[in-house]
Scaffold this motif. Structure first.
Motif, PDB file in Angstrom:
ATOM      1  N   ALA A  51      -6.914  33.206   7.193  1.00  0.00           N
ATOM      2  CA  ALA A  51      -6.381  34.536   6.903  1.00  0.00           C
ATOM      3  C   ALA A  51      -4.886  34.538   7.147  1.00  0.00           C
ATOM      4  O   ALA A  51      -4.441  34.226   8.255  1.00  0.00           O
ATOM      5  N   PRO A  52      -4.064  34.865   6.156  1.00  0.00           N
ATOM      6  CA  PRO A  52      -2.619  34.913   6.374  1.00  0.00           C
ATOM      7  C   PRO A  52      -2.183  36.058   7.270  1.00  0.00           C
ATOM      8  O   PRO A  52      -1.096  36.029   7.838  1.00  0.00           O
ATOM      9  N   GLU A  53      -3.042  37.082   7.405  1.00  0.00           N
ATOM     10  CA  GLU A  53      -2.672  38.259   8.186  1.00  0.00           C
ATOM     11  C   GLU A  53      -3.933  38.973   8.650  1.00  0.00           C
ATOM     12  O   GLU A  53      -4.918  39.060   7.914  1.00  0.00           O
ATOM     13  N   ASP A  93      -5.348  41.255   5.329  1.00  0.00           N
ATOM     14  CA  ASP A  93      -4.546  41.761   4.214  1.00  0.00           C
ATOM     15  C   ASP A  93      -4.553  40.732   3.097  1.00  0.00           C
ATOM     16  O   ASP A  93      -3.850  39.726   3.150  1.00  0.00           O
ATOM     17  N   GLY A  94      -5.381  40.960   2.084  1.00  0.00           N
ATOM     18  CA  GLY A  94      -5.477  40.012   0.994  1.00  0.00           C
ATOM     19  C   GLY A  94      -6.594  39.017   1.232  1.00  0.00           C
ATOM     20  O   GLY A  94      -7.187  38.934   2.303  1.00  0.00           O
ATOM     21  N   ALA A  95      -6.918  38.224   0.216  1.00  0.00           N
ATOM     22  CA  ALA A  95      -8.023  37.278   0.300  1.00  0.00           C
ATOM     23  C   ALA A  95      -7.680  36.133   1.241  1.00  0.00           C
ATOM     24  O   ALA A  95      -6.523  35.747   1.411  1.00  0.00           O
ATOM     25  N   TRP A  96      -8.722  35.589   1.851  1.00  0.00           N
ATOM     26  CA  TRP A  96      -8.557  34.349   2.600  1.00  0.00           C
ATOM     27  C   TRP A  96      -8.205  33.244   1.605  1.00  0.00           C
ATOM     28  O   TRP A  96      -8.572  33.289   0.436  1.00  0.00           O
ATOM     29  N   GLU A  97      -7.502  32.259   2.076  1.00  0.00           N
ATOM     30  CA  GLU A  97      -7.049  31.197   1.186  1.00  0.00           C
ATOM     31  C   GLU A  97      -7.137  29.849   1.884  1.00  0.00           C
ATOM     32  O   GLU A  97      -7.179  29.761   3.106  1.00  0.00           O
ATOM     33  N   MET A  98      -7.189  28.779   1.074  1.00  0.00           N
ATOM     34  CA  MET A  98      -7.240  27.439   1.634  1.00  0.00           C
ATOM     35  C   MET A  98      -5.890  27.087   2.241  1.00  0.00           C
ATOM     36  O   MET A  98      -4.850  27.259   1.621  1.00  0.00           O
ATOM     37  N   MET A  99      -5.923  26.619   3.497  1.00  0.00           N
ATOM     38  CA  MET A  99      -4.705  26.288   4.231  1.00  0.00           C
ATOM     39  C   MET A  99      -4.817  24.894   4.832  1.00  0.00           C
ATOM     40  O   MET A  99      -5.905  24.447   5.206  1.00  0.00           O
ATOM     41  N   TYR A 143      -0.919  41.123  12.827  1.00  0.00           N
ATOM     42  CA  TYR A 143      -0.714  39.720  13.189  1.00  0.00           C
ATOM     43  C   TYR A 143      -0.237  38.999  11.936  1.00  0.00           C
ATOM     44  O   TYR A 143      -1.017  38.621  11.065  1.00  0.00           O
ATOM     45  N   LYS A 144       1.096  38.798  11.830  1.00  0.00           N
ATOM     46  CA  LYS A 144       1.704  38.176  10.645  1.00  0.00           C
ATOM     47  C   LYS A 144       1.655  36.661  10.820  1.00  0.00           C
ATOM     48  O   LYS A 144       2.646  35.996  11.141  1.00  0.00           O
ATOM     49  N   LEU A 145       0.476  36.115  10.599  1.00  0.00           N
ATOM     50  CA  LEU A 145       0.229  34.715  10.907  1.00  0.00           C
ATOM     51  C   LEU A 145       0.992  33.781   9.977  1.00  0.00           C
ATOM     52  O   LEU A 145       1.570  32.775  10.418  1.00  0.00           O
ATOM     53  N   ASP A 146       1.011  34.105   8.683  1.00  0.00           N
ATOM     54  CA  ASP A 146       1.632  33.194   7.729  1.00  0.00           C
ATOM     55  C   ASP A 146       3.147  33.174   7.818  1.00  0.00           C
ATOM     56  O   ASP A 146       3.800  32.388   7.117  1.00  0.00           O
ATOM     57  N   LYS A 147       3.749  34.004   8.680  1.00  0.00           N
ATOM     58  CA  LYS A 147       5.186  33.929   8.919  1.00  0.00           C
ATOM     59  C   LYS A 147       5.531  32.808   9.900  1.00  0.00           C
ATOM     60  O   LYS A 147       6.713  32.516  10.119  1.00  0.00           O
TER      61      LYS A 147
END
Length: 862
Positions: free
Chosen positions: A243-245, A226-232, A294-298
């Protein structure tokens, strides 16, 4: 005299007819010519293309029926330069020469087709069954008597006409399709009837009726981010794109298509005709979607690499979407054609209406917190990981979190009138036609969005109260059970009155209604000149557009917004209106030269435009949020300028004496003002009063469509057809394009200002092998569309979203009995080609549909 029967597959062009006549004159007459149907159909299509004064591609209804194309979209994909976009594996929207489907014009029986979708100008032609068609025609160059709103191509759908057939004819067909993925059977029945009635005074009345009904049950398996991959950056100091989700989705779908065409043509004399043409289409889509989110960024990121990551205290949601959507299209056209010696007049009054309803849609979420989640691979199909599998499998651990019930309605209506007057004249001793006319189109599009969000249910309910059997998901293990739709709907219906409404979210989702009206007035004049071996069509068209839009600006704010009404706690609404008008002149020249009996050369210069999509013009912002000095906006812009294009076309067509053809076309387009969504925060010079009034703004992110600078598109188009006297027919076409767009993001953008033109594919192609001998015919087709840019990331080009290339293989086989009965079999998507979106190789969306097999029988007197 020697009787002789010649059996050839005819793609007969003028040269072939001339040769036959020459044989007859030499005293060796030809009694009969037996032709294969595939070759005859190809001949008809190509002859119309050759005779046209502009560059076109044609498919007649007979040629369409040779391949397993269930709707107009899928039939169009076989033409040179045409590609399609798919929804759940079925063809939906049509693009020409790699250009965004929103930049095409679509008409039926000469009148514009409205779009049922709320955001789109592109007509989803999958709502029109292919059984109702007489022909499809794609114009790649325009003449002044055509609407100018086409940068890619102008698609004309012609429905069945009785005067094209002799006497009474009818056809009835029944078929059943089988979805391998869902293991479901789906029936279809279609019929058409034509009759020509002889009336007093030599008049004729042609009545043509066609109907089709299909019920199709199928589905798909999907995994997406859901949404673009981002640097973490993780707690252990590692850093990578993540991937945040990630979502697993399983779709079960039932679609029904019902189409009806009724056309009445009254021939008053050889030079006078009146007609009434109508088409009605009803398309419904019932969708059940089971989803793991999978709400990973939570949670808290513990470690990450280029291919794996793990989070603690993350969340896992289980969701059910229960949605019924119906789209209807009605087109009515009444008019006449009259030849009055040197003069001629044509006129038509049209009414088109489309609507999309989504009644009682229900989205329900269950959520479990505190899980260790992640993934161990990040490629096309990410491999998901769960720390405590037992907890994730236990439905009692998922609390009922939210229920959203929606009732949405979109309406698109157009009334149009046109009159065309022509006069035969002589120009420098050459036959010529002067033609002029006017057209008026009045269009109104409305959207009524209604959502109620519930977050309190009078008890502690969990998924265990509504658990279904494990979901049949083929891409990976689908953790845990699904949601039983029947049990959940029974619970909602019995207890809805006691649920607690989330007032703020309800107001945010329901206040974004809109009304947009667009009136287009056009005048044109053109001249057509026939020389000995050439023809020239030139002229100019004038169009004036008056556009008005009204909607609501909705903002969620912890402080009052001056001048706005508070409709719920921290939700403010203010009306938004906008009006604009613009004028354009569109010169065009189409030149055709018959170099000899086999070679036709063409050249054209045209100008055209495409108005921005309704989603971009919508004044009702998708999202506006203000929180203690921070402003976030995602909005439309009703004052966008239309796309403007200058187009050059050159082509050479070679028609062989032995029944074949080859063509090469070159084209170039310069497109100004194309639209792209961009972060325009830096261009607002710190003035955010448009969205936040007088409130102070310390940090802002404003996303809205802007007019880009300039884009260029150049390409080559190849088409080849070859028929053999052993019954073999080969057809191939390919379109190669290259584009460059200047996005106009400004000097502060975090990326290059150049990119490919959005939604443009570098290569589109088809290859068809046909074989026909006696009563048996076979067709194997391959359709290919190359990778294309789907969405532009205005901050980082590495995060641009691309749709992967797509190649689909279809098969059709038929056997004709002597009594008019035909038995058919077809296979669609035989290689199980998936749909895949990605950015820099990271999954955005991957979806599989499986092959479908169709068995049918028909009886025809046509």
């Amino acid at each position: 005299m020697n009787d002789k029967t010649i059996s050839v597959p005819v793609l007969a062009l003028a040269a072939a007819v001339t040769a036959a006549n020459a044989v007859a004159q030499q005293g060796d007459p030809i009694e009969t010519i037996e032709v294969t149907a595939q070759a005859a159909n190809a001949r008809s299509d190509i002859q119309r293309q050759r005779d046209s004064d502009k560059l076109i591609a044609v498919q007649t209804s007979d040629a369409i029926g040779e391949l397993p194309d269930a709707n107009v979209t899928e039939a169009l994909q076989r033409m040179p330069g045409v590609f399609i976009t798919r929804d759940q594996g079925e063809g939906r929207f049509v693009g020409v020469r790699g250009i965004d489907p929103n930049l095409n014009a679509a008409t039926i029986n000469g009148m514009a087709l409205p779009a049922p979708e709320s955001d789109s100008r592109a007509v989803a032609m999958d709502v029109i069954p292919s059984d109702l068609l007489a022909s499809l025609e794609v114009s790649k160059t325009l003449t002044p008597d055509m609407s100018a709103d086409s940068i890619g191509g102008a698609i004309e759908i012609k429905s069945l006409n009785a005067l094209d057939h002799d006497g009474r004819n009818f056809k009835l067909s029944v078929e059943n399709s089988y979805s391998e993925l869902q293991e479901e059977n789906s029936p279809k029945v279609a019929g058409k009837f034509t009759e020509v009635f002889e009336l007093d005074g030599g008049r004729e009345l042609g009545v043509a009726i066609a109907a089709s009904h299909q019920e199709r049950e199928f589905g798909s398996d999907n995994i997406e981010t859901d949404g673009a991959w981002e640097m973490m950056e993780a707690a252990d100091g590692s850093a990578a794109f993540g991937a945040p989700e990630i979502e697993q989705r399983d779709y079960t779908i039932a679609r029904e298509r019902t189409g009806l065409a009724a056309n009445f043509d009254l021939r008053l004399s050889e030079t006078s005709l009146l007609y009434l043409h109508s088409l009605y289409s009803d398309f419904s889509d019932t969708e059940e979607r089971q989803r793991n989110e999978y709400k990973l960024d939570k949670g808290e990121l513990q470690s990450i690499s280029d291919s794996s990551a793990s989070w603690s205290d993350a969340r896992l949601k289980k969701s059910l979407k229960d949605r019924f959507e119906e789209q209807q299209i009605l087109s009515l056209t009444a008019g006449g054609e009259h030849d009055l010696d040197l003069w001629g007049v044509e006129y038509a009054l049209g009414y088109s209406h489309s609507e999309e309803t989504e009644p009682h849609r229900r989205d329900t979420d269950f959520e479990q917190r505190g899980l260790e989640l992640g993934y161990t691979s990040a490629g096309k199909i990410p491999n998901l990981a769960i720390g405590d599998v037992d907890a994730a499998m236990n439905p009692a651990n998922y609390a009922l979190d939210e229920i959203v019930i929606e009732d949405n309605f979109t309406d698109d209506e157009e009334v149009s009138f046109r009159i065309d007057i022509r006069r035969d004249i002589q120009l420098a001793g050459n036959p010529s036609e002067l033609k002029f006319g006017l057209q008026q189109r009045n269009r109104e599009k409305t959207g009524d969005l209604n959502a109620t969000v519930y977050s309190g249910f009078g008890g502690d309910y969990t998924l265990a109260d509504f658990a279904a059997n494990n979901v049949d998901y083929g891409l990976a293990p689908f953790v845990g059970t699904g949601v039983d739709m029947g049990a959940l709907n029974g619970f909602i219906d019995a207890n809805l009155g006691s649920f607690e409404v989330e007032e703020a979210d309800t107001a945010l989702d329901s206040a974004r209604d809109y009304v947009m009206s667009e009136d287009i007035s056009a005048l044109y004049v053109m001249n057509s000149v026939d020389f000995e071996r050439a023809s020239l069509v030139y002229g100019v068209r004038y169009e004036r557009t008056d556009f008005e839009a009204s909607g609501n600006r909705v903002i969620e704010s912890n402080e009052p917004i001056p001048g706005a009404e508070e409709v719920a706690e921290d939700v403010y609404v203010s009306p938004e209106t906008s009006a604009s008008d613009y004028n354009h002149l569109f010169p065009s020249v189409n030149f055709k030269y018959d170099y000899n009996d086999n070679i036709v050369l063409r050249a054209a210069y045209t100008e055209s435009l495409s108005r921005p999509s309704f989603g971009y013009l919508n004044p009702s912002a998708k999202e506006t949020e203000y929180d203690e000095g921070e402003l976030k906006v995602e909005a439309g812009d009703p004052e966008l300028d239309p796309y403007e294009s200058r187009n050059l076309d050159f082509s050479a067509e070679y028609y062989t004496d032995d029944l074949g053809m080859f063509s090469l076309g070159l084209f170039h387009k310069r497109i100004d003002n194309f639209a792209v969504v961009a972060d325009v925060t830096s261009t607002m010079n710190g003035d955010f009063s448009e969205y936040a009034g007088s409130l102070p703004v310390d940090d802002a992110e404003i996303l809205r469509p802007i007019n880009g600078d300039t884009a260029t598109l150049s390409g080559a188009e190849l088409s080849w057809t070859r028929a053999f006297d052993n019954g073999l027919l080969l057809r191939a076409n390919a379109t190669f394009t290259d584009s460059e767009a200047r996005l106009g993001l400004g000097p502060d953008a975090g990326r290059s200002d150049k990119a490919p033109l959005p939604l443009q594919s570098d290569l589109v192609g088809n290859f068809i092998v046909g074989y026909e001998r006696d009563a048996f015919s076979l067709r194997l087709s391959t359709s290919f569309r190359g990778e294309r840019l789907d969405e532009v990331n205005t901050e980082d080009a590495a995060l641009d979203k691309y749709e992967d290339d797509h190649m689909q293989v279809d098969l059709s086989a038929k056997y004709d009995f002597a009594n008019g009965v035909q038995l058919s079999f077809s296979g669609v998507n035989l290689t199980d080609e998936p749909m895949y979106f990605h950015n820099s190789g990271f999954n955005q969306q991957y979806e599989e549909y499986g092959p479908t097999y169709v068995l049918g029988v028909s009886y025809s007197t046509f």
